[in-house]
Scaffold this motif. Sequence first.
Motif, PDB file in Angstrom:
ATOM      1  N   LEU A 126       6.182  -1.840   5.056  1.00 22.91           N
ATOM      2  CA  LEU A 126       6.099  -0.386   5.023  1.00 22.91           C
ATOM      3  C   LEU A 126       7.486   0.163   5.322  1.00 22.91           C
ATOM      4  CD1 LEU A 126       2.925  -0.421   7.215  1.00 22.91           C
ATOM      5  CD2 LEU A 126       2.941   0.549   4.915  1.00 22.91           C
TER       6      LEU A 126
ATOM      7  N   ARG B 251      10.120   3.915   5.339  1.00 26.91           N
ATOM      8  CA  ARG B 251      10.309   5.351   5.161  1.00 26.91           C
ATOM      9  C   ARG B 251      11.260   5.591   3.991  1.00 26.91           C
ATOM     10  NH1 ARG B 251      11.300   8.930  10.481  1.00 26.91           N
ATOM     11  NH2 ARG B 251      12.497  10.007   8.865  1.00 26.91           N
ATOM     12  N   SER B 252      10.760   6.258   2.975  1.00 26.40           N
ATOM     13  CA  SER B 252      11.542   6.436   1.748  1.00 26.40           C
ATOM     14  C   SER B 252      12.708   7.406   1.919  1.00 26.40           C
ATOM     15  CB  SER B 252      10.627   6.923   0.618  1.00 26.40           C
ATOM     16  OG  SER B 252       9.997   8.145   0.976  1.00 26.40           O
TER      17      SER B 252
ATOM     18  N   GLU C  75      -0.252  -0.136  -6.410  1.00 25.53           N
ATOM     19  CA  GLU C  75      -0.243  -0.137  -4.946  1.00 25.53           C
ATOM     20  C   GLU C  75      -1.649  -0.336  -4.401  1.00 25.53           C
ATOM     21  OE1 GLU C  75       1.710   2.826  -2.710  1.00 25.53           O
ATOM     22  OE2 GLU C  75       3.647   2.572  -3.679  1.00 25.53           O
TER      23      GLU C  75
ATOM     24  N   TRP D 295       6.068   7.580   3.633  1.00 22.72           N
ATOM     25  CA  TRP D 295       5.953   6.134   3.811  1.00 22.72           C
ATOM     26  C   TRP D 295       5.511   5.478   2.508  1.00 22.72           C
ATOM     27  CZ3 TRP D 295       7.359   3.034   7.804  1.00 22.72           C
ATOM     28  CH2 TRP D 295       7.684   3.651   9.006  1.00 22.72           C
ATOM     29  N   ARG D 296       6.165   4.374   2.162  1.00 21.88           N
ATOM     30  CA  ARG D 296       5.821   3.611   0.972  1.00 21.88           C
ATOM     31  C   ARG D 296       5.549   2.163   1.385  1.00 21.88           C
ATOM     32  NH1 ARG D 296       7.319   5.945  -3.864  1.00 21.88           N
ATOM     33  NH2 ARG D 296       5.875   4.362  -4.658  1.00 21.88           N
ATOM     34  N   TYR D 297       5.065   1.377   0.426  1.00 28.19           N
ATOM     35  CA  TYR D 297       4.653   0.003   0.704  1.00 28.19           C
ATOM     36  C   TYR D 297       5.150  -0.915  -0.392  1.00 28.19           C
ATOM     37  CZ  TYR D 297       1.475  -3.992   1.281  1.00 28.19           C
ATOM     38  OH  TYR D 297       0.939  -5.246   1.447  1.00 28.19           O
TER      39      TYR D 297
ATOM     40  N   GLN E 192       0.295   2.874   4.324  1.00 25.67           N
ATOM     41  CA  GLN E 192       1.234   3.956   4.024  1.00 25.67           C
ATOM     42  C   GLN E 192       0.532   5.301   3.955  1.00 25.67           C
ATOM     43  OE1 GLN E 192       0.203   1.618   1.943  1.00 25.67           O
ATOM     44  NE2 GLN E 192       0.467   2.121  -0.228  1.00 25.67           N
ATOM     45  N   HIS E 193      -0.685   5.313   3.462  1.00 26.26           N
ATOM     46  CA  HIS E 193      -1.420   6.577   3.349  1.00 26.26           C
ATOM     47  C   HIS E 193      -1.846   7.090   4.725  1.00 26.26           C
ATOM     48  CE1 HIS E 193      -1.383   5.802  -0.910  1.00 26.26           C
ATOM     49  NE2 HIS E 193      -2.016   4.661  -0.731  1.00 26.26           N
TER      50      HIS E 193
ATOM     51  N   ASN F 103       1.300   8.496   6.400  1.00 24.74           N
ATOM     52  CA  ASN F 103       1.652   9.809   5.854  1.00 24.74           C
ATOM     53  C   ASN F 103       0.738  10.902   6.403  1.00 24.74           C
ATOM     54  OD1 ASN F 103       3.802   8.860   4.307  1.00 24.74           O
ATOM     55  ND2 ASN F 103       2.497   8.382   2.559  1.00 24.74           N
TER      56      ASN F 103
END
Length: 346
Positions: free
Chosen positions: A128, A130-131, A310, A240-242, A227-228, A231
């Motif tokens: 995970l 942080r974009s 995803e 947040w991304r994965y 990630q969801h 967020n």
Amino acid sequence: MRRRAATSVFLATFLCAAASRAETLNLLIWEAYIDQGLIDRWSQETGVAIRQINFDSDDARDEILANPSNSIDLVVVDENGAHLFGKKGILETLREDNLPALADYAPEWRDRCAGYGLPYFSGTVGILYRSDVIAQPPTSWQDLMRPAASLKKHVAMFDDHTELFVPPLMLLGASINTSDTGTLKAAFDLLKAQAPAVLTYDYVITAIQDQATGKDIHMALGYSGDQHVLNDKVDRPGLWRYAVPQEGTLSWLDCVSVIASSPHKQRALEFLDFIGSPESAAANALALTMPTTSSAALKLLPEATRSDPEIYPPAPTLAKSQYQQELSIQSVQARRRIISTLANFQ
């Protein structure tokens, strides 16, 4: 570890005190892991309340289940836990005659729950990030195990004896279920080298809510779907991304089980059948942005959801993945000894 033990003692006390309420089912589950709308609908239709008790690691959950006075009615376990606790007689055997919803789940999913659980959600373990801080998505476990200097004290790991070892063992090209002493020593060396960059070994969804550390977490070990939740916790969609590293990962399956000694067993089975129905399973998957294991529910989902990588990883990713197996007592003990020492190297 002391804080976690204290929490478990508190939960056991709380649950024993609450056990007298016949129209309440106690569900032991990860935080934010079931659609509240489903629970509300169930309670409205039946008059039976669902009390969620959250855990933040398999070890914490297992400690509660090991207490014979825990007053738990239903529990979310991984496939290994379903097999282990089922063999010990802690979990109720599930068949289509006491859980009709099972008919909508393929044999390969049901087999992985060992006959003691309803297949719930599946997924992977990954990175995970942080974009807004990490522009380039991580592609290797090296990005987590040997993070850039700018990430020092911005990494969250997860002190579970299975998941914590996935990154180092995948980098070593080893089985994530290994009991080999030399391989575990090599994994320890990688974890020890990483430790100075680690801010916390608390599960990231727990840690992100800690005002002292949450804002400083930029990268973390976690599960697909986390990630969801992250967020939602920070109220910043898409932050947040994965990513699943190229070396492969753990492909997991969670099962929902009924405690064999539950005084409300029939009600628990009814609730499990309710959330396992096609309509409920589809609604749950959409609400949590997670992959359903129900064949009937899958047909109810929008095409955009079914084709989202995803949520439903592509075949090449899954081909590199490994399943969790029951670890030997010696392996679990060795892994826990390793975990207990890592704070010394931070």
